[in-house]
Design an enzyme around this catalytic site. Structure first.
Site, short mmCIF file in Angstrom:
data_model
loop_
_atom_site.label_atom_id
_atom_site.label_comp_id
_atom_site.label_asym_id
_atom_site.label_seq_id
_atom_site.Cartn_x
_atom_site.Cartn_y
_atom_site.Cartn_z
N GLU A 25 0.85 -1.20 0.00
CA GLU A 25 0.00 0.00 0.00
C GLU A 25 0.88 1.24 0.00
OE1 GLU A 25 -3.24 -0.10 2.84
OE2 GLU A 25 -3.10 2.06 3.16
N GLU A 79 -2.87 11.71 2.69
CA GLU A 79 -3.69 11.20 3.78
C GLU A 79 -3.57 12.10 5.00
OE1 GLU A 79 -2.67 7.33 5.35
OE2 GLU A 79 -4.76 6.93 5.85
#
Ligand SMILES: *[C@@H]1O[C@H](CO)[C@@H](O)[C@H](O)[C@H]1NC(C)=O
Ligand SMILES: *[C@@H]1O[C@H](CO)[C@@H](O)[C@H](O)[C@H]1NC(C)=O
Length: 341
Positions: A133, A138
């Site tokens: 990932e 974010e």
């Protein structure tokens, strides 16, 4: 003689340029075609957010997605008091999976710095034995800076503290360096133009992510300083200077990162924004994160992506050797958006 002495340098320049430059693999466009290149994830949020991810038709009719005048909009419900399972939103997973490449996202707007929200633009492997990932954008709640994070499903991937301008948060990429499966190696972009309200106030900008066998490198450019080679569709990372985040070092990137899909989402509360509610300044707004997200639809008017373009480029150097085998983790918390389309 005269002719060839003019042609040969010109040919050399031409060849040099083409080998250094990435070529376009996928342009996601800014009309309805954009949405047909993604699956709409409608399962319960794997990170336990107070959210209801809706399908394309529902999102379209509720105005959560649209495509117009050169950009794509991805947002959340800003009109209604929410009910279980949570505030309506979208999570899009690209139908196509990638191995290596240069992903260039040009945003006019990213979700703002809004209490209770947890937006992300990221890449994830979804089907065993694929794995890994890369969280490119974010943050949660009223955060003002971005953190880029990598997560691996096997131990033995750590990054060096050099080659980037951001600040190293954690160097071990393996998810189970934390017992709850939230481990990851992270680099913080200290600029207030890197995330949320500050990014938007600067007119948006570009996140360029280069993924090769040697690692993952991320550059961020504010709207006023987007390199001309990106605007012209001939991106050349070697001319961009030091990346804000660079993940390289003791890690077999080709074994750890495979067949990654591109994902946009905006969730609320859950494993990260919810668990930090009581410890950050948002706590003065409501006793719990869910209470706030449920009852204040107008608080989320800045919780949307407006995409000017999403393009994926490839070059010879990004050709990938054979992939390793990985196992899929059970649960992850922070940044652990988990598997499942
Ligand atoms: C939509 O965008 C795609 C990708 O840029 C383009 O190929 C296509 O022609 C566009 N379709 C319309 C109807 O404008
Ligand atoms: C971004 O920069 C371009 C070119 O410099 C400019 O025309 C445009 O108005 C800017 N966009 C925003 C939202 O500030």
């Amino acid at each position: 003689m005269l002719v060839s002495s003019e042609i040969i340098p010109a040919l050399g320049l031409f060849l040099g340029l083409t080998t250094a430059t990435y070529t376009l693999q996928d342009d996601y466009g800014t009309n309805q075609t954009f949405f047909s290149k993604f699956d709409f994830f409608t399962s319960p949020d794997p990170t336990h957010g107070y959210v209801e991810y809706v399908d394309r038709a529902t999102a379209q009719s509720a105005g959560l997605i649209s495509a117009s005048s050169g950009s794509v909009y991805l947002g959340v419900d800003t009109s209604n008091v929410a009910s279980s399972p949570g505030r309506q939103s979208v999570r899009l997973t690209s139908k196509k999976a990638y191995n290596h490449g240069l992903v260039i996202l040009d945003l006019e707007h990213m979700p703002g710095s809004v209490c209770g929200s947890w937006p992300a633009f990221w890449m994830i492997g979804t089907v065993p034995p694929t794995a890994g990932e890369i969280d490119i954008i974010e943050g949660i709640s009223d955060y003002t800076t971005n953190e880029v994070t990598l997560h691996t499903n096997e131990d033995g991937c750590s990054i060096q503290n050099s080659g980037f301008s951001g600040s190293l948060d954690t160097s071990e990429c393996y998810i189970y360096t934390k017992s709850d499966g939230s481990g990851g190696c992270g680099i913080i972009d200290p600029s207030k133009q890197s995330y949320g309200d500050g990014f938007n106030a600067a007119g948006g900008g570009v996140f360029a992510t280069e993924w090769t066998s040697d690692g993952v490198h991320v550059w961020r450019f504010s709207n006023s300083s987007i390199p001309a080679d990106i605007s012209s569709g001939r991106p050349n990372p070697s001319t961009w200077g030091t990346p804000v985040a660079s993940f390289a070092g003791n890690c077999d990137f080709d074994a750890q990162f495979n067949n990654l899909h591109i994902v946009f989402d905006i969730t609320f509360c859950g494993d990260w924004a919810g668990s930090e509610w009581s410890s950050d300044s948002c706590t003065s707004k409501a006793p719990t994160c869910q209470d706030f997200v449920q009852n204040h639809p107008k608080a989320f008017t800045e919780s949307y992506w407006r995409v000017r373009s999403l393009k994926v480029y490839t070059n010879d150097r990004s050709t990938k050797r054979s992939a390793g085998t990985n196992t899929i983790p059970k649960v992850r918390r922070r940044g652990g958006h988990k598997y499942g389309m």
